[in-house]
Design an enzyme around this catalytic site. Structure first.
Site, mmCIF file in Angstrom:
data_model
loop_
_atom_site.group_PDB
_atom_site.id
_atom_site.type_symbol
_atom_site.label_atom_id
_atom_site.label_comp_id
_atom_site.label_asym_id
_atom_site.label_seq_id
_atom_site.Cartn_x
_atom_site.Cartn_y
_atom_site.Cartn_z
ATOM 1 N N HIS A 124 47.388 44.043 35.624
ATOM 2 C CA HIS A 124 46.729 42.912 34.965
ATOM 3 C C HIS A 124 45.768 43.334 33.851
ATOM 4 O O HIS A 124 44.996 42.532 33.369
ATOM 5 C CB HIS A 124 45.993 42.072 35.999
ATOM 6 C CG HIS A 124 46.902 41.556 37.071
ATOM 7 N ND1 HIS A 124 47.934 40.694 36.808
ATOM 8 C CD2 HIS A 124 46.942 41.801 38.400
ATOM 9 C CE1 HIS A 124 48.581 40.429 37.939
ATOM 10 N NE2 HIS A 124 48.003 41.083 38.911
ATOM 11 N N ARG A 135 45.598 35.747 36.186
ATOM 12 C CA ARG A 135 46.246 34.444 35.977
ATOM 13 C C ARG A 135 46.567 34.164 34.514
ATOM 14 O O ARG A 135 47.237 33.194 34.204
ATOM 15 C CB ARG A 135 45.379 33.337 36.582
ATOM 16 C CG ARG A 135 45.219 33.556 38.102
ATOM 17 C CD ARG A 135 44.493 32.436 38.759
ATOM 18 N NE ARG A 135 45.203 31.170 38.638
ATOM 19 C CZ ARG A 135 44.768 30.019 39.111
ATOM 20 N NH1 ARG A 135 43.619 29.980 39.731
ATOM 21 N NH2 ARG A 135 45.464 28.925 38.960
ATOM 22 N N PRO A 170 34.732 31.659 35.781
ATOM 23 C CA PRO A 170 33.488 31.998 35.074
ATOM 24 C C PRO A 170 32.916 30.812 34.297
ATOM 25 O O PRO A 170 33.633 30.120 33.587
ATOM 26 C CB PRO A 170 33.908 33.100 34.090
ATOM 27 C CG PRO A 170 35.300 33.484 34.454
ATOM 28 C CD PRO A 170 35.893 32.363 35.236
ATOM 29 N N GLU A 171 31.621 30.572 34.475
ATOM 30 C CA GLU A 171 30.914 29.574 33.697
ATOM 31 C C GLU A 171 29.791 30.287 32.934
ATOM 32 O O GLU A 171 29.740 31.504 32.920
ATOM 33 C CB GLU A 171 30.365 28.470 34.628
ATOM 34 C CG GLU A 171 31.466 27.710 35.356
ATOM 35 C CD GLU A 171 30.946 26.595 36.256
ATOM 36 O OE1 GLU A 171 29.870 26.046 35.980
ATOM 37 O OE2 GLU A 171 31.627 26.292 37.249
#
Ligand SMILES: [Zn+2]
Length: 265
Positions: free
Chosen positions: A93, A112, A2-3
């Site tokens: 998660h 992650r 994500p940016e």
């Protein structure tokens, strides 16, 4: 990864759910994200109301009624989901659950686990103070970019990925913006700034290209792979009219850069 556009999209989706909502209960299912969540994480959030949700660079920033600030980063693979009252059991998660007074639950999912959540007293997050200008702010222009670039001795790619130069950009949108500005990612920062520290024409092009790239990404559907002009297109023909180039992938600072060696100089 994500940016700025993806984080801004997340803020826009969460804002109607979180703003004005009271956090009744926080369930931490995994304390070890990028950093360990503090021991008093739950206690400092429970019972507070989210006054406002905003974004600074790639960070989500929630102002709380307690006067504290919750600062969250999505890392490599983090995302939020909103569950209504009859929710499924949390998955492997789903690391942090915010149960709201409205009955909704905001869930942080991060396979992650490079994401982060920190609580700061007041607005005083020292991290946010180090960030460079917001590229979508009206104050952002070539002059602002010249100021933050002028002392850099690196390549344009490295400088634009540095959150202190401009906030919110990463690999993808730096490649895209440099392509739009017809500038090589290997070019040195100093070549875009006058000896007095002002912007050269190429830097004006770059500032405009950054804004346009981000604005277009925010307006787009976000699902279509064809939205990128260079990112992930190595070996394919350059899309610029009349350009015979093919997109190349190089590695700079351990990260991929995509560019056209013919029309980007
Ligand atoms: Zn080209």
């Amino acid at each position: 990864v994500p940016e700025l556009p993806e984080v801004e999209q997340t803020v826009r989706e969460l804002r109607p759910v979180l703003e004005g909502a009271t956090i009744n209960r926080v369930v931490v299912r995994r304390r070890r994200l990028r950093r360990l969540l503090p021991r008093d994480f739950e206690a400092r959030l429970e019972g507070t109301t989210v006054r406002a949700l905003g974004r600074r660079g790639k960070y989500l920033v929630a102002a709380l009624s307690s006067g504290e600030t919750l600062v969250m980063h999505l890392g490599m693979s983090g995302s939020f989901e909103v569950w209504t009252s009859n929710a499924p059991p949390p998955g492997k998660h789903d690391h942090v659950l915010f149960q709201l007074g409205s009955g909704a639950t905001v869930v942080f999912n991060d396979p992650r686990r490079f994401g982060s959540m920190q609580i700061h007293s007041g607005h005083g997050d020292p991290l946010l103070g180090l960030l460079g200008p917001e590229p979508l702010d009206s104050a952002f222009d070539a002059r602002a970019l010249a100021t933050s670039l002028c002392r850099r001795r690196t390549t344009l790619k490295a400088a634009l990925c540095d959150q202190r130069v401009v906030a919110g950009l990463g690999n993808i949108y730096v490649s895209e913006a440099l392509y739009r500005a017809r500038l090589s990612p290997r070019r040195r920062c100093g070549t875009l700034v006058t000896p007095a520290g002002g912007p050269r024409p190429a830097l004006r092009r770059l500032a405009r290209a950054i804004r346009e790239t981000l604005t277009d990404a925010l307006a787009g559907t976000g699902e279509d792979d064809g939205r990128f002009r260079v990112y992930g297109r190595d070996g394919l023909r350059c899309r610029r009219r009349g350009c015979p180039g093919r997109i190349r992938r190089i590695v700079q600072g351990g990260r991929s850069t995509f560019f056209c060696p013919v029309c980007q100089r």
